[in-house]
Motif scaffolding. Sequence first.
Motif, PDB file in Angstrom:
ATOM      1  N   ARG A  35       0.909  -1.119   0.151  1.00  0.00           N
ATOM      2  CA  ARG A  35       0.054  -0.109  -0.108  1.00  0.00           C
ATOM      3  C   ARG A  35       0.882   1.150  -0.068  1.00  0.00           C
ATOM      4  NH1 ARG A  35      -5.206   1.381  -0.415  1.00  0.00           N
ATOM      5  NH2 ARG A  35      -5.815   2.984   0.945  1.00  0.00           N
ATOM      6  N   VAL A  36       0.892   1.991  -1.000  1.00  0.00           N
ATOM      7  CA  VAL A  36       1.792   3.030  -1.236  1.00  0.00           C
ATOM      8  C   VAL A  36       0.910   4.265  -1.861  1.00  0.00           C
ATOM      9  CG1 VAL A  36       3.849   1.824  -1.826  1.00  0.00           C
ATOM     10  CG2 VAL A  36       2.441   2.598  -3.767  1.00  0.00           C
ATOM     11  N   THR A  37       1.601   5.504  -1.524  1.00  0.00           N
ATOM     12  CA  THR A  37       1.233   6.824  -1.834  1.00  0.00           C
ATOM     13  C   THR A  37       1.610   7.027  -3.050  1.00  0.00           C
ATOM     14  OG1 THR A  37       1.062   7.696   0.373  1.00  0.00           O
ATOM     15  CG2 THR A  37       0.817   9.180  -1.270  1.00  0.00           C
ATOM     16  N   VAL A  39       1.389   9.313  -6.719  1.00  0.00           N
ATOM     17  CA  VAL A  39       1.245  10.789  -7.446  1.00  0.00           C
ATOM     18  C   VAL A  39       0.662  10.489  -8.844  1.00  0.00           C
ATOM     19  CG1 VAL A  39       2.110  13.044  -7.890  1.00  0.00           C
ATOM     20  CG2 VAL A  39       2.846  11.423  -5.816  1.00  0.00           C
ATOM     21  N   HIS A  44      -2.436  15.110  -7.927  1.00  0.00           N
ATOM     22  CA  HIS A  44      -3.202  14.692  -6.908  1.00  0.00           C
ATOM     23  C   HIS A  44      -2.465  13.284  -6.461  1.00  0.00           C
ATOM     24  CE1 HIS A  44      -6.480  17.075  -8.657  1.00  0.00           C
ATOM     25  NE2 HIS A  44      -6.849  17.091  -7.332  1.00  0.00           N
ATOM     26  N   LYS A  45      -2.578  13.132  -4.986  1.00  0.00           N
ATOM     27  CA  LYS A  45      -1.839  12.159  -4.243  1.00  0.00           C
ATOM     28  C   LYS A  45      -3.075  11.095  -3.614  1.00  0.00           C
ATOM     29  CE  LYS A  45       2.279  14.289  -2.779  1.00  0.00           C
ATOM     30  NZ  LYS A  45       2.945  14.680  -1.596  1.00  0.00           N
ATOM     31  N   HIS A  46      -2.893   9.689  -3.766  1.00  0.00           N
ATOM     32  CA  HIS A  46      -3.832   8.668  -3.113  1.00  0.00           C
ATOM     33  C   HIS A  46      -2.903   7.521  -2.692  1.00  0.00           C
ATOM     34  CE1 HIS A  46      -4.441   6.329  -6.610  1.00  0.00           C
ATOM     35  NE2 HIS A  46      -4.313   7.406  -7.190  1.00  0.00           N
ATOM     36  N   LYS A  47      -3.539   6.743  -2.091  1.00  0.00           N
ATOM     37  CA  LYS A  47      -3.137   5.454  -1.677  1.00  0.00           C
ATOM     38  C   LYS A  47      -3.872   4.336  -2.389  1.00  0.00           C
ATOM     39  CE  LYS A  47      -1.865   6.181   3.058  1.00  0.00           C
ATOM     40  NZ  LYS A  47      -0.509   6.089   3.215  1.00  0.00           N
ATOM     41  N   ARG A  62       6.066   7.442  -6.782  1.00  0.00           N
ATOM     42  CA  ARG A  62       5.506   7.270  -5.216  1.00  0.00           C
ATOM     43  C   ARG A  62       5.712   8.999  -4.946  1.00  0.00           C
ATOM     44  NH1 ARG A  62       8.161   2.253  -2.030  1.00  0.00           N
ATOM     45  NH2 ARG A  62       6.823   3.147  -0.517  1.00  0.00           N
TER      46      ARG A  62
END
Length: 63
Positions: A35-37, A39, A44-47, A62
């Motif tokens: 589970r990584v963040t 970009v 926008h950033k999300h997991k 990442r």
Amino acid sequence: MSKVCSVCGKHPSAGRNVSHSHRVTNRTFRPNIQRVTVVEPNGHKHKANVCTKCLKAGKVVRG
């Protein structure tokens, strides 16, 4: 946690363990999901759940 990669769609698959005496038992091959963040190109950033093969190949950024 989900066992499916959100990039390539890799998921657990079924197989068999075969011993030296050829006794057969069922098993599952599970991908290495992290589970990584992530970009996105628009910033926008999300997991997301991503397999390590996609991380190593640079298919996600990442953040």
